[in-house]
Design a protein around this motif. Structure first.
Motif, PDB file in Angstrom:
ATOM      1  N   ALA A  96      -7.739  -3.025  -1.299  1.00 35.15           N
ATOM      2  CA  ALA A  96      -7.827  -2.862  -0.530  1.00 35.15           C
ATOM      3  C   ALA A  96      -6.315  -3.558   0.773  1.00 35.15           C
ATOM      4  O   ALA A  96      -6.072  -2.021   2.033  1.00 35.15           O
ATOM      5  CB  ALA A  96      -8.775  -4.237   0.477  1.00 35.15           C
ATOM      6  N   PHE A  97      -5.363  -3.898   0.103  1.00 38.66           N
ATOM      7  CA  PHE A  97      -3.887  -3.445   0.565  1.00 38.66           C
ATOM      8  C   PHE A  97      -3.550  -3.139   0.965  1.00 38.66           C
ATOM      9  O   PHE A  97      -2.899  -2.367   1.629  1.00 38.66           O
ATOM     10  CB  PHE A  97      -3.583  -5.067   0.471  1.00 38.66           C
ATOM     11  N   ALA A  98      -3.817  -2.017   0.274  1.00 37.78           N
ATOM     12  CA  ALA A  98      -2.991  -0.731  -0.198  1.00 37.78           C
ATOM     13  C   ALA A  98      -2.894   0.151   0.579  1.00 37.78           C
ATOM     14  O   ALA A  98      -2.346   1.001   1.287  1.00 37.78           O
ATOM     15  CB  ALA A  98      -2.393  -0.084  -1.934  1.00 37.78           C
ATOM     16  N   ALA A  99      -4.617  -0.011   0.363  1.00 35.16           N
ATOM     17  CA  ALA A  99      -5.183   1.277   1.588  1.00 35.16           C
ATOM     18  C   ALA A  99      -4.626   0.652   3.034  1.00 35.16           C
ATOM     19  O   ALA A  99      -5.220   1.999   4.144  1.00 35.16           O
ATOM     20  CB  ALA A  99      -6.857   0.944   0.982  1.00 35.16           C
ATOM     21  N   ALA A 100      -4.886  -0.220   3.422  1.00 37.22           N
ATOM     22  CA  ALA A 100      -5.075  -0.738   5.049  1.00 37.22           C
ATOM     23  C   ALA A 100      -3.364  -0.644   5.513  1.00 37.22           C
ATOM     24  O   ALA A 100      -3.497   0.173   6.413  1.00 37.22           O
ATOM     25  CB  ALA A 100      -4.997  -2.000   4.960  1.00 37.22           C
ATOM     26  N   ALA A 104      -2.365   1.980   8.689  1.00 35.58           N
ATOM     27  CA  ALA A 104      -1.760   1.318   9.256  1.00 35.58           C
ATOM     28  C   ALA A 104      -0.239   1.810   9.195  1.00 35.58           C
ATOM     29  O   ALA A 104      -0.231   2.663  10.559  1.00 35.58           O
ATOM     30  CB  ALA A 104      -1.327   0.071   8.745  1.00 35.58           C
ATOM     31  N   GLY A 105       0.093   2.761   8.847  1.00 37.91           N
ATOM     32  CA  GLY A 105       1.894   2.985   8.591  1.00 37.91           C
ATOM     33  C   GLY A 105       1.537   4.837   8.515  1.00 37.91           C
ATOM     34  O   GLY A 105       2.683   5.962   9.171  1.00 37.91           O
ATOM     35  N   TRP A 106      -0.034   5.244   8.554  1.00 34.87           N
ATOM     36  CA  TRP A 106      -0.045   7.016   8.956  1.00 34.87           C
ATOM     37  C   TRP A 106       0.770   7.644  10.043  1.00 34.87           C
ATOM     38  O   TRP A 106       0.468   8.375   9.564  1.00 34.87           O
ATOM     39  CB  TRP A 106      -1.644   7.089   8.375  1.00 34.87           C
ATOM     40  N   PRO A 107       0.083   6.878  11.538  1.00 41.47           N
ATOM     41  CA  PRO A 107       0.616   7.573  12.545  1.00 41.47           C
ATOM     42  C   PRO A 107       2.284   7.247  12.358  1.00 41.47           C
ATOM     43  O   PRO A 107       2.950   8.442  12.839  1.00 41.47           O
ATOM     44  CB  PRO A 107      -0.152   6.753  13.729  1.00 41.47           C
ATOM     45  N   ALA A 108       2.930   6.429  12.121  1.00 38.41           N
ATOM     46  CA  ALA A 108       4.241   6.175  11.983  1.00 38.41           C
ATOM     47  C   ALA A 108       5.133   7.260  11.442  1.00 38.41           C
ATOM     48  O   ALA A 108       5.770   7.192  11.473  1.00 38.41           O
ATOM     49  CB  ALA A 108       4.570   4.976  11.668  1.00 38.41           C
ATOM     50  N   ALA A 109       4.862   7.345  10.784  1.00 36.94           N
ATOM     51  CA  ALA A 109       5.261   8.472   9.651  1.00 36.94           C
ATOM     52  C   ALA A 109       4.875  10.564   9.938  1.00 36.94           C
ATOM     53  O   ALA A 109       5.219  11.257  10.058  1.00 36.94           O
ATOM     54  CB  ALA A 109       4.526   9.020   8.316  1.00 36.94           C
ATOM     55  N   ASN A 110       4.038  10.406  11.238  1.00 36.17           N
ATOM     56  CA  ASN A 110       4.232  11.659  12.625  1.00 36.17           C
ATOM     57  C   ASN A 110       3.441  12.414  11.271  1.00 36.17           C
ATOM     58  O   ASN A 110       4.034  14.239  11.486  1.00 36.17           O
ATOM     59  CB  ASN A 110       5.080  12.020  12.668  1.00 36.17           C
ATOM     60  N   LEU A 111       2.705  12.107  10.703  1.00 34.84           N
ATOM     61  CA  LEU A 111       1.699  12.704   8.988  1.00 34.84           C
ATOM     62  C   LEU A 111       0.516  14.094  10.203  1.00 34.84           C
ATOM     63  O   LEU A 111       0.003  14.767   9.231  1.00 34.84           O
ATOM     64  CB  LEU A 111       1.743  12.399   7.890  1.00 34.84           C
TER      65      LEU A 111
END
Length: 112
Positions: A96-100, A104-111
């Protein structure tokens, strides 16, 4: 001896036992990194305060809220470990921590 359990020499470890101990040590070491997250929040406080235009008093409440939620969830995790098993709860929590963290980091990675 012809039994299902054969005696081994005292002090002699089985190879699988040593491997399991190494895996357990690696998992515990990686899990310890989750607790370091609290110090990361403390280091990031000036950036959080400037980005969100928060006063020092508000930042203090941010740390208190983080510590209280961490402690409460730690107690909840311990109780759930009592009920469902520590290994299962550890693996569930890590997943759960890895998924969260990924979400959470997905938008910062500009993917997108």
């Amino acid at each position: 001896m012809t039994g299902a359990h054969s005696a081994s020499a005292p002090g002699a470890e089985q190879p699988s036992t040593t491997r399991h101990l190494g895996l357990a040590l690696a998992l515990i070491s990686l899990t310890q990194l989750l607790i370091v997250d609290g110090s990361i929040v403390t280091i990031a406080l000036p950036y959080i305060g400037s980005d969100l235009d928060m006063s020092e008093a508000s930042l203090t409440w941010l740390i208190i809220g983080y510590a209280l939620s961490f402690g409460g969830l730690l107690l909840l995790g311990g109780r759930l470990g009592d009920l469902f098993g520590y290994r299962r709860m550890l693996m569930t929590g890590l997943t759960a921590f890895a998924a969260a963290s990924i979400l959470a980091g997905w938008p910062a990675a500009n993917l997108f």
